[in-house]
Design a protein around this motif. Structure first.
Motif, PDB file in Angstrom:
ATOM      1  N   MET A   1       1.013  -0.848  -0.524  1.00 33.68           N
ATOM      2  CA  MET A   1       0.372  -0.173  -0.130  1.00 33.68           C
ATOM      3  C   MET A   1       0.728   0.744  -0.203  1.00 33.68           C
ATOM      4  N   GLU A   2       0.803   2.117  -1.163  1.00 33.76           N
ATOM      5  CA  GLU A   2       1.006   3.767  -1.152  1.00 33.76           C
ATOM      6  C   GLU A   2       1.114   4.342  -0.177  1.00 33.76           C
ATOM      7  N   VAL A   3       1.674   5.051   0.632  1.00 28.92           N
ATOM      8  CA  VAL A   3       1.208   6.382   1.629  1.00 28.92           C
ATOM      9  C   VAL A   3       1.578   7.101   1.200  1.00 28.92           C
ATOM     10  N   VAL A   4       0.049   8.786   1.708  1.00 26.27           N
ATOM     11  CA  VAL A   4       0.667   9.672   0.981  1.00 26.27           C
ATOM     12  C   VAL A   4       1.606  10.031   1.878  1.00 26.27           C
ATOM     13  N   SER A   5       2.498  11.379   1.268  1.00 23.03           N
ATOM     14  CA  SER A   5       2.921  12.379   2.639  1.00 23.03           C
ATOM     15  C   SER A   5       2.252  12.979   3.963  1.00 23.03           C
ATOM     16  N   ALA A   6       2.443  13.044   4.401  1.00 21.85           N
ATOM     17  CA  ALA A   6       2.043  13.713   6.100  1.00 21.85           C
ATOM     18  C   ALA A   6       2.792  15.009   6.172  1.00 21.85           C
ATOM     19  N   THR A   7       3.391  15.348   5.694  1.00 20.42           N
ATOM     20  CA  THR A   7       4.156  16.373   5.509  1.00 20.42           C
ATOM     21  C   THR A   7       3.590  17.836   5.949  1.00 20.42           C
ATOM     22  N   SER A   8       2.256  17.885   4.946  1.00 24.30           N
ATOM     23  CA  SER A   8       1.264  18.588   5.059  1.00 24.30           C
ATOM     24  C   SER A   8       0.069  18.507   6.674  1.00 24.30           C
ATOM     25  N   TYR A   9       0.062  17.558   7.144  1.00 22.04           N
ATOM     26  CA  TYR A   9      -1.549  17.654   8.001  1.00 22.04           C
ATOM     27  C   TYR A   9      -0.320  17.426   9.763  1.00 22.04           C
ATOM     28  N   ARG A  10      -1.535  17.763  11.056  1.00 26.25           N
ATOM     29  CA  ARG A  10      -0.908  17.938  12.450  1.00 26.25           C
ATOM     30  C   ARG A  10      -1.552  16.704  12.783  1.00 26.25           C
ATOM     31  N   PHE A  11      -0.719  16.458  13.574  1.00 29.68           N
ATOM     32  CA  PHE A  11      -1.204  14.583  14.431  1.00 29.68           C
ATOM     33  C   PHE A  11      -0.770  14.416  15.847  1.00 29.68           C
ATOM     34  N   GLY A  12      -2.324  14.416  16.589  1.00 32.30           N
ATOM     35  CA  GLY A  12      -1.773  13.861  17.964  1.00 32.30           C
ATOM     36  C   GLY A  12      -2.019  12.626  18.121  1.00 32.30           C
ATOM     37  N   ILE A  13      -1.228  12.443  19.929  1.00 29.56           N
ATOM     38  CA  ILE A  13      -1.408  10.577  19.780  1.00 29.56           C
ATOM     39  C   ILE A  13      -1.431  10.971  21.621  1.00 29.56           C
ATOM     40  N   VAL A  14      -2.162  10.262  21.869  1.00 26.66           N
ATOM     41  CA  VAL A  14      -3.240  10.040  22.946  1.00 26.66           C
ATOM     42  C   VAL A  14      -2.786   8.149  23.025  1.00 26.66           C
ATOM     43  N   VAL A  15      -1.820   8.492  24.016  1.00 28.54           N
ATOM     44  CA  VAL A  15      -1.463   7.166  24.922  1.00 28.54           C
ATOM     45  C   VAL A  15      -1.657   6.917  25.991  1.00 28.54           C
ATOM     46  N   SER A  16      -1.842   5.543  26.616  1.00 25.47           N
ATOM     47  CA  SER A  16      -2.853   5.204  27.839  1.00 25.47           C
ATOM     48  C   SER A  16      -0.964   5.158  28.617  1.00 25.47           C
ATOM     49  N   GLN A  17      -0.880   5.318  29.914  1.00 28.06           N
ATOM     50  CA  GLN A  17       0.071   4.707  30.109  1.00 28.06           C
ATOM     51  C   GLN A  17      -0.189   3.454  31.579  1.00 28.06           C
ATOM     52  N   TRP A  18      -1.436   2.947  31.010  1.00 31.94           N
ATOM     53  CA  TRP A  18      -1.571   1.396  31.623  1.00 31.94           C
ATOM     54  C   TRP A  18      -0.827   0.531  30.947  1.00 31.94           C
ATOM     55  N   ASN A  19      -0.862  -0.610  31.449  1.00 32.46           N
ATOM     56  CA  ASN A  19       0.513  -1.270  29.999  1.00 32.46           C
ATOM     57  C   ASN A  19       1.880  -0.673  29.259  1.00 32.46           C
ATOM     58  N   SER A  20       2.559  -0.125  30.366  1.00 31.44           N
ATOM     59  CA  SER A  20       2.794   1.463  29.658  1.00 31.44           C
ATOM     60  C   SER A  20       4.509   0.258  28.613  1.00 31.44           C
ATOM     61  N   GLU A  21       5.128  -0.494  29.146  1.00 27.77           N
ATOM     62  CA  GLU A  21       5.660  -1.767  28.428  1.00 27.77           C
ATOM     63  C   GLU A  21       4.877  -1.553  27.244  1.00 27.77           C
ATOM     64  N   VAL A  22       3.535  -1.943  26.895  1.00 24.51           N
ATOM     65  CA  VAL A  22       3.175  -2.160  25.546  1.00 24.51           C
ATOM     66  C   VAL A  22       3.011  -1.251  24.800  1.00 24.51           C
ATOM     67  N   THR A  23       2.205  -0.250  25.259  1.00 23.15           N
ATOM     68  CA  THR A  23       1.860   1.429  24.715  1.00 23.15           C
ATOM     69  C   THR A  23       2.885   2.128  24.322  1.00 23.15           C
ATOM     70  N   GLY A  24       4.452   2.130  25.194  1.00 24.72           N
ATOM     71  CA  GLY A  24       5.349   3.050  24.852  1.00 24.72           C
ATOM     72  C   GLY A  24       5.836   1.992  23.622  1.00 24.72           C
ATOM     73  N   ARG A  25       5.532   0.774  23.276  1.00 27.31           N
ATOM     74  CA  ARG A  25       5.733   0.336  22.358  1.00 27.31           C
ATOM     75  C   ARG A  25       5.415   0.854  20.689  1.00 27.31           C
ATOM     76  N   LEU A  26       3.564   0.864  21.300  1.00 27.93           N
ATOM     77  CA  LEU A  26       2.743   1.508  20.409  1.00 27.93           C
ATOM     78  C   LEU A  26       3.494   2.704  19.754  1.00 27.93           C
ATOM     79  N   LEU A  27       3.446   3.796  20.761  1.00 23.83           N
ATOM     80  CA  LEU A  27       3.864   4.929  20.930  1.00 23.83           C
ATOM     81  C   LEU A  27       5.241   5.484  19.798  1.00 23.83           C
ATOM     82  N   ALA A  28       6.054   4.404  20.970  1.00 23.21           N
ATOM     83  CA  ALA A  28       7.483   4.132  19.484  1.00 23.21           C
ATOM     84  C   ALA A  28       7.262   4.008  18.026  1.00 23.21           C
ATOM     85  N   GLY A  29       6.179   3.309  17.579  1.00 24.38           N
ATOM     86  CA  GLY A  29       6.076   2.515  16.525  1.00 24.38           C
ATOM     87  C   GLY A  29       4.905   3.154  15.529  1.00 24.38           C
ATOM     88  N   ALA A  30       4.333   4.262  15.822  1.00 24.35           N
ATOM     89  CA  ALA A  30       2.960   5.208  15.681  1.00 24.35           C
ATOM     90  C   ALA A  30       4.176   6.351  15.326  1.00 24.35           C
TER      91      ALA A  30
END
Length: 150
Positions: A1-30
């Motif tokens: 799948m081709e992904v368009v450029s994200a250059t012109s967009y603004r993003f928010g990431i809301v991440v849960s602190q619960w199960n942080s060993e998992v969510t920290g990895r999800l955050l890094a990936g995102a």
């Protein structure tokens, strides 16, 4: 799948602190995926909330107080011995959908709902990839769709 450029967009990431060993990895990936596709560091806002239940409120607060094009909600709910799992998962899914419709903005469901910690780790950079990366790609695609369909 081709992904368009994200250059012109603004993003928010809301991440849960619960199960942080998992969510920290999800955050890094995102976060890494957004940057890989051209998002500028200053156009990515990350906020932490106590648990997955609070992802909805976090997304609502971000959209109420900013000019973001898409929100990525990252969390992990692991099945326990009570019905708590079912209530939390249902509330989060419905809440994220409600916030997306309320603001007419993409709010991405990046919440793992697994039977055990190993399944969660497998989806947070393990043998099943990183669902945080997938959530970021979804956010990019949906931000582009929202911007281009009037």
């Amino acid at each position: 799948m081709e992904v368009v450029s994200a250059t012109s967009y603004r993003f928010g990431i809301v991440v849960s602190q619960w199960n942080s060993e998992v969510t920290g990895r999800l955050l890094a990936g995102a976060y890494d995926s957004l940057q890989k596709h051209g998002a500028q560091e200053e156009h990515i806002t990350v906020v932490q909330v106590p648990g997955s239940y609070e992802l909805t409120s976090g997304a609502d607060i971000l959209l109420r107080n900013s000019q973001l094009d898409a929100i990525i909600c990252l969390g992990c709910v692991i099945q326990g011995e009570t019905k708590h799992f079912d209530y939390i998962c249902s509330a989060v899914a419905h809440g994220i959908t409600h916030v997306a419709l309320k603001y007419n903005k993409p709010v991405i469901f990046g919440v793992l709902t697994t039977d055990n910690l190993q399944q969660a780790m497998d989806r947070a950079g393990g043998k099943h990839g990183n669902k945080g990366e997938e959530a970021a790609v979804t956010a990019i695609q949906m931000a582009a769709l929202s911007a281009n369909v009037k």
